[in-house]
Design a protein around this motif. Structure first.
Motif, PDB file in Angstrom:
ATOM      1  N   SER A  45       2.108   3.383  -3.721  1.00  0.00           N
ATOM      2  CA  SER A  45       1.463   4.705  -3.867  1.00  0.00           C
ATOM      3  C   SER A  45       2.394   5.852  -4.004  1.00  0.00           C
ATOM      4  N   THR A  46       3.731   5.598  -3.890  1.00  0.00           N
ATOM      5  CA  THR A  46       4.693   6.370  -4.577  1.00  0.00           C
ATOM      6  C   THR A  46       4.574   6.416  -6.029  1.00  0.00           C
ATOM      7  N   ASP A  71       0.782  -1.397   0.123  1.00  0.00           N
ATOM      8  CA  ASP A  71       0.048  -0.117   0.035  1.00  0.00           C
ATOM      9  C   ASP A  71       0.975   1.167  -0.079  1.00  0.00           C
ATOM     10  N   PRO A  72       1.861   1.528   0.918  1.00  0.00           N
ATOM     11  CA  PRO A  72       2.588   2.606   0.853  1.00  0.00           C
ATOM     12  C   PRO A  72       3.483   2.726  -0.142  1.00  0.00           C
ATOM     13  N   TYR A 126      -3.459  -4.255  -7.431  1.00  0.00           N
ATOM     14  CA  TYR A 126      -3.274  -2.621  -7.481  1.00  0.00           C
ATOM     15  C   TYR A 126      -3.219  -2.134  -8.906  1.00  0.00           C
ATOM     16  N   TYR A 183      -0.047   4.066  -7.533  1.00  0.00           N
ATOM     17  CA  TYR A 183      -0.860   2.971  -7.534  1.00  0.00           C
ATOM     18  C   TYR A 183      -1.838   2.860  -6.337  1.00  0.00           C
ATOM     19  N   VAL A 184      -2.888   2.278  -6.429  1.00  0.00           N
ATOM     20  CA  VAL A 184      -3.790   2.054  -5.208  1.00  0.00           C
ATOM     21  C   VAL A 184      -4.694   0.812  -5.584  1.00  0.00           C
ATOM     22  N   ARG A 185      -4.804   0.147  -4.132  1.00  0.00           N
ATOM     23  CA  ARG A 185      -5.402  -1.154  -3.945  1.00  0.00           C
ATOM     24  C   ARG A 185      -6.779  -1.212  -4.607  1.00  0.00           C
TER      25      ARG A 185
END
Length: 127
Positions: free
Chosen positions: A24-25, A20-21, A40, A28-30
């Motif tokens: 996100s950089t 998740d973290p 993702y 991408y999102v779940r």
């Protein structure tokens, strides 16, 4: 060319806490979660492009020797953030952010997730 890629995990909860973290950089999102897998995508309304899952054969997940997934990054800062978040959330360093020999602008970082899967983030354009 590719529809999606998968990596195996032996602990999906830990993998989600990592991915998740870290992803996100890169934007991408779940977009999907079940008891066996998490997917993702770059767009929350898209089908998952990257999956982390328990192997379907119910055997232990293992990292492939010579296998790696490289994610495109928006800029060098995103490559550096990817690497930093991976280190913060239990990843292992396989190559700090920096220029590589492949092209004049190939800026990449290499990590392994908590299950040993090798990943990279790459930005290959002039800054």
């Amino acid at each position: 060319m590719l529809l999606y890629v998968t990596v195996g995990t032996n602990n999906l909860e830990r993998a989600i806490e990592f991915y998740d973290p870290v992803l996100s950089t890169l934007g991408y999102v779940r977009v999907k979660t079940s008891e066996d897998e998490a997917g993702y995508a770059v767009n929350a309304n898209s089908a998952a492009e990257f999956w982390v899952l328990y192997p379907y054969d119910k055997q232990e997940a293992s990292a492939g020797n010579g296998s790696m997934i490289a994610f495109a990054a928006a800029d060098r800062a995103a490559v550096s953030a990817f690497h930093a978040k991976a280190m913060l959330y239990g990843g292992h360093d396989e190559g700090a952010p920096g220029l590589r020999r492949y092209t004049p602008h190939f800026f990449a970082a290499y990590i392994r997730d908590p299950d040993g899967n090798k990943l990279s983030a790459v930005f290959d354009q002039p800054e």
